[in-house]
Motif scaffolding. Structure first.
Motif, PDB file in Angstrom:
ATOM      1  N   PRO A  88       8.340  62.944  39.182  1.00 26.16           N
ATOM      2  CA  PRO A  88       8.331  61.652  39.880  1.00 26.16           C
ATOM      3  C   PRO A  88       9.047  61.685  41.227  1.00 26.16           C
ATOM      4  O   PRO A  88       8.598  61.042  42.176  1.00 26.16           O
ATOM      5  CB  PRO A  88       9.030  60.716  38.885  1.00 26.16           C
ATOM      6  N   LEU A  89      10.143  62.430  41.315  1.00 28.85           N
ATOM      7  CA  LEU A  89      10.833  62.544  42.602  1.00 28.85           C
ATOM      8  C   LEU A  89       9.995  63.321  43.608  1.00 28.85           C
ATOM      9  O   LEU A  89      10.007  63.008  44.807  1.00 28.85           O
ATOM     10  CB  LEU A  89      12.194  63.210  42.418  1.00 28.85           C
ATOM     11  N   MET A  90       9.286  64.338  43.159  1.00 33.16           N
ATOM     12  CA  MET A  90       8.384  65.069  44.056  1.00 33.16           C
ATOM     13  C   MET A  90       7.297  64.145  44.590  1.00 33.16           C
ATOM     14  O   MET A  90       6.958  64.184  45.786  1.00 33.16           O
ATOM     15  CB  MET A  90       7.758  66.251  43.318  1.00 33.16           C
ATOM     16  N   VAL A  91       6.752  63.306  43.692  1.00 37.66           N
ATOM     17  CA  VAL A  91       5.722  62.350  44.128  1.00 37.66           C
ATOM     18  C   VAL A  91       6.309  61.353  45.120  1.00 37.66           C
ATOM     19  O   VAL A  91       5.682  61.020  46.133  1.00 37.66           O
ATOM     20  CB  VAL A  91       5.119  61.635  42.902  1.00 37.66           C
ATOM     21  N   PHE A  92       7.521  60.860  44.842  1.00 39.14           N
ATOM     22  CA  PHE A  92       8.167  59.911  45.749  1.00 39.14           C
ATOM     23  C   PHE A  92       8.373  60.529  47.129  1.00 39.14           C
ATOM     24  O   PHE A  92       8.066  59.902  48.155  1.00 39.14           O
ATOM     25  CB  PHE A  92       9.510  59.482  45.159  1.00 39.14           C
ATOM     26  N   CYS A  93       8.888  61.749  47.166  1.00 38.09           N
ATOM     27  CA  CYS A  93       9.126  62.407  48.466  1.00 38.09           C
ATOM     28  C   CYS A  93       7.824  62.612  49.227  1.00 38.09           C
ATOM     29  O   CYS A  93       7.751  62.378  50.433  1.00 38.09           O
ATOM     30  CB  CYS A  93       9.820  63.754  48.258  1.00 38.09           C
ATOM     31  N   GLY A  94       6.799  63.066  48.519  1.00 34.59           N
ATOM     32  CA  GLY A  94       5.539  63.325  49.207  1.00 34.59           C
ATOM     33  C   GLY A  94       4.844  62.067  49.671  1.00 34.59           C
ATOM     34  O   GLY A  94       4.216  62.050  50.737  1.00 34.59           O
ATOM     35  N   ALA A  95       4.946  60.997  48.889  1.00 36.55           N
ATOM     36  CA  ALA A  95       4.206  59.774  49.200  1.00 36.55           C
ATOM     37  C   ALA A  95       4.892  58.914  50.244  1.00 36.55           C
ATOM     38  O   ALA A  95       4.213  58.234  51.028  1.00 36.55           O
ATOM     39  CB  ALA A  95       3.992  58.956  47.930  1.00 36.55           C
ATOM     40  N   TYR A  96       6.223  58.931  50.287  1.00 35.34           N
ATOM     41  CA  TYR A  96       6.926  57.997  51.176  1.00 35.34           C
ATOM     42  C   TYR A  96       7.684  58.694  52.309  1.00 35.34           C
ATOM     43  O   TYR A  96       7.191  58.693  53.445  1.00 35.34           O
ATOM     44  CB  TYR A  96       7.833  57.087  50.340  1.00 35.34           C
ATOM     45  N   PRO A  97       8.844  59.299  52.083  1.00 37.30           N
ATOM     46  CA  PRO A  97       9.561  59.868  53.243  1.00 37.30           C
ATOM     47  C   PRO A  97       8.759  60.920  53.997  1.00 37.30           C
ATOM     48  O   PRO A  97       8.669  60.890  55.227  1.00 37.30           O
ATOM     49  CB  PRO A  97      10.824  60.474  52.607  1.00 37.30           C
ATOM     50  N   THR A  98       8.155  61.865  53.271  1.00 42.45           N
ATOM     51  CA  THR A  98       7.428  62.949  53.942  1.00 42.45           C
ATOM     52  C   THR A  98       6.204  62.423  54.684  1.00 42.45           C
ATOM     53  O   THR A  98       5.971  62.773  55.850  1.00 42.45           O
ATOM     54  CB  THR A  98       7.018  64.016  52.914  1.00 42.45           C
ATOM     55  N   THR A  99       5.419  61.599  54.027  1.00 41.64           N
ATOM     56  CA  THR A  99       4.206  61.084  54.671  1.00 41.64           C
ATOM     57  C   THR A  99       4.541  60.166  55.837  1.00 41.64           C
ATOM     58  O   THR A  99       3.891  60.227  56.893  1.00 41.64           O
ATOM     59  CB  THR A  99       3.350  60.329  53.638  1.00 41.64           C
ATOM     60  N   ILE A 100       5.559  59.334  55.693  1.00 44.73           N
ATOM     61  CA  ILE A 100       5.906  58.408  56.776  1.00 44.73           C
ATOM     62  C   ILE A 100       6.531  59.153  57.959  1.00 44.73           C
ATOM     63  O   ILE A 100       6.153  58.930  59.118  1.00 44.73           O
ATOM     64  CB  ILE A 100       6.861  57.319  56.255  1.00 44.73           C
TER      65      ILE A 100
END
Length: 612
Positions: free
Chosen positions: A526-538
């Motif tokens: 879930p943390l990997m998904v969070f990082c990829g979907a929000y901070p990294t993508t933004i």
């Protein structure tokens, strides 16, 4: 049962409290004391020892005194300049303070290179001046060096999550998802290069404004700076907070996976795995000389790369290549996993984006490439002075501007070439790692990495080396980067720096992600998904593309408002192929990823609430 659950909850809370106290006490006990001037955070002095460079320390100096000098040098490096009196960060706007912190955190992540003082032996006055001018001219980074920085940034602890995603969905869908994510991030890196060039043009156009005087056109352009010039300081503030959230999430991810592996290897409780290795890694990062930490990081990097090479060789020698060629690699393909699905553990695309992302290295690459523009400007200044002295008219200024223009275009295109070459390494490694894990691990295995570690020595030893190197390199850089932010935050709150403030900053840097990691191994994906979907993508997807699109129009408009000569100051070429259509497509893809991830998370949350 109710009493047992309450007791377990209380025991869990006590363990968390002990974890925090242990980190605080251990870090406080091992840091030698220093005294800092309460007026300026950049002028730290010892009470009884005269400040001298570390290189001038005699060999018989005591270890305690040497540690004091090392910490003082780290504090001086931690700030912008040690010879200028700088006001505390609390006296400047929050968005500007966080922009400064973002740049300094990138430096500790080895994404900046410190400026070295040039010492020359004096001879004649003219020769000395000439040597000084030559040595002060910055050198442009080579394309191969820039590509290696980009590749090294992408290769990290996130690679360990790849088998958990690729094994269930199959190799062909994994190739499709990895390639799509790679193409998206590569084009967004092109957008950052163009946005950084447009920011330099904007600085040049505003050079005569009161609030823009003294700003170097070729100075460092971080993600926060690009966002600030494109959308304003308030949005840069949001970007800075996203960067900090990403750093905390990345540290927590590494601690979770490291604690899980440590617990399985040494048969100790998971909470102890969160506590012991993390504390030791933090103390090593904070207490050792910078040279020692860099050597350790290099050793861990070689361990990671060597483990990956040994894994490929072990796969071949163990006869597992036959499984890959015989059809196991292509026997399953679940393309639905590439879309957000209710009830699934993790959406694959955000994980792929996080694993391949190399946008953290782009500010350094662009800065070092733009050194060629700065060097050409200095040469042009010399040429202009010579021509003026000899009363050469008119066309000299035009020739100088043409040379600088050509240097800038060349630098930006070189940065694009370096990004392409550097980004090729992580996608090749990702595809190879996905092939090995998909062929060797059944989709029913819940923990693919643990399964690989349970196989024969030809597979388990290389995987162990790969995991240790990947987690270690990521944690060392993240600890040093977050420590900078914590120290400045505490010093800003207190109004001065002290040894207690440094101790608290060090302890919080280690304790916060350690406490978050205690939630359990299930937090990893879930943390990997969070990082990829929000901070990294933004930060590395949406922001560069949207900023480049906005800055294209803003620079053109401001150039038209100025006199006719201002149009010639716009020197940035179109780096992103396809024009505005490509930019709009990148923005739409980023927004779609963010929106789908949010919808996916809310639906999963709703299903959990209804099920409860």
């Amino acid at each position: 049962m109710a009493m047992a659950s309450i007791g377990d909850r209380r025991a869990y809370q006590i363990i968390l409290l002990l974890l925090l106290i242990n980190n605080l006490v251990a870090t406080y006990a091992l840091l030698p004391p220093i005294r800092c001037d309460h007026r300026f955070r950049t002028t730290c002095q010892k009470t009884s020892v005269v400040r001298r460079p570390t290189s001038e320390l005699s060999s018989h100096k005591s270890k305690a005194s040497l540690n004091k000098d090392i910490i003082d040098n780290q504090l001086r490096r931690h700030h912008r300049s040690s010879h200028k009196k700088v006001s505390p960060l609390r006296n400047i706007p929050l968005e500007d303070a966080l922009e400064i912190e973002l740049n300094e955190m990138e430096e500790e992540l080895h994404l900046k290179t410190p400026k070295k003082d040039n010492i020359i032996a004096p001879s004649s006055k003219e020769q000395t001046q000439k040597q000084q001018d030559q040595q002060q001219r910055p050198k442009q980074i080579k394309i191969t060096d820039a590509a290696s920085i980009i590749a090294g940034t992408a290769i990290g602890g996130g690679f360990l999550a790849l088998p958990s995603v690729t094994s269930p969905i199959g190799y062909i869908p994994s190739v499709l998802g990895i390639t799509m994510s790679w193409g998206f991030l590569l084009l967004c890196s092109f957008a950052f290069i163009e946005a950084a060039g447009l920011v330099a043009d904007l600085k040049k156009l505003r050079a005569n404004d009161a609030n823009e005087k003294g700003i170097d056109e070729a100075a460092t352009t971080s993600i926060a700076t690009v966002v600030k010039y494109a959308f304003g300081p308030k949005y840069a503030l949001v970007g800075s907070f996203l960067f900090i959230a990403e750093m905390l999430a990345v540290m927590t991810i590494q601690i979770v996976k490291g604690a899980e592996l440590f617990s399985d290897c040494f048969r100790v409780p998971y909470l102890l795995g969160c506590l012991l290795p993390t504390t030791l890694a933090g103390l090593f990062s904070f207490q050792s000389k910078p040279e020692v930490v860099e050597r350790a990081n290099t050793v861990l990097t070689f361990m990671m790369v060597g483990g990956f090479i040994a894994l490929i060789i072990g796969t071949i020698l163990s006869g597992n290549v036959g499984k890959m060629v015989g059809g196991t690699l292509f026997s399953r393909a679940d393309y639905s996993k590439l879309l957000p699905t209710i009830g699934s553990d993790a959406w694959a695309l955000p994980v792929f984006v996080k694993i391949i992302c190399f946008g953290q290295a782009m500010p350094l690459v662009v800065e070092r490439m733009m050194q060629g523009v700065r060097s050409q400007s200095m040469k042009s200044d010399d040429l202009e002075g010579h021509k003026v002295t000899n009363k050469i008219n008119g066309d000299a200024t035009e020739d100088i501007e043409t040379a600088v223009d050509a240097a800038k275009k060349s630098s930006l295109f070189r940065a694009r070439t370096a990004a392409t070459l550097g980004a090729t390494v992580p996608i090749i490694l990702s595809l190879a790692w996905a092939a090995i894990s998909t062929a060797l691990v059944s989709p029913t295995v819940s923990n693919p990495l643990k399964f690989l570690l349970s196989m024969g020595p030809s597979i388990s030893i290389p995987v162990g080396l790969l995991a240790t190197g990947a987690i270690g390199t990521t944690l060392l850089g993240c600890f040093l980067a977050m420590r900078h932010f914590m120290i400045d935050m505490i010093c800003s709150i207190c109004g001065h720096c002290s040894v207690n403030g440094m101790n608290i900053a060090n302890a919080l840097t280690v304790a916060i992600p350690s406490i978050l990691a205690c939630a359990g191994p299930a937090l990893y994906l879930p943390l990997m998904v969070f990082c990829g979907a929000y901070p990294t993508t933004i930060l590395h997807g949406l922001s560069p593309a949207l900023a480049a699109l906005v800055l294209r129009r803003r620079v053109r408009q401001e150039a038209q408002i100025k006199d006719d000569g201002a149009v010639g100051m716009v020197r940035t070429p179109r780096i992103v192929p396809g024009g505005d259509v490509t930019m709009i497509t990148l923005v739409s893809a980023a927004l779609g990823l963010i929106g789908a991830s949010s919808y996916f998370a809310l639906r999963n949350l709703a299903s959990v609430v209804v099920g409860a």
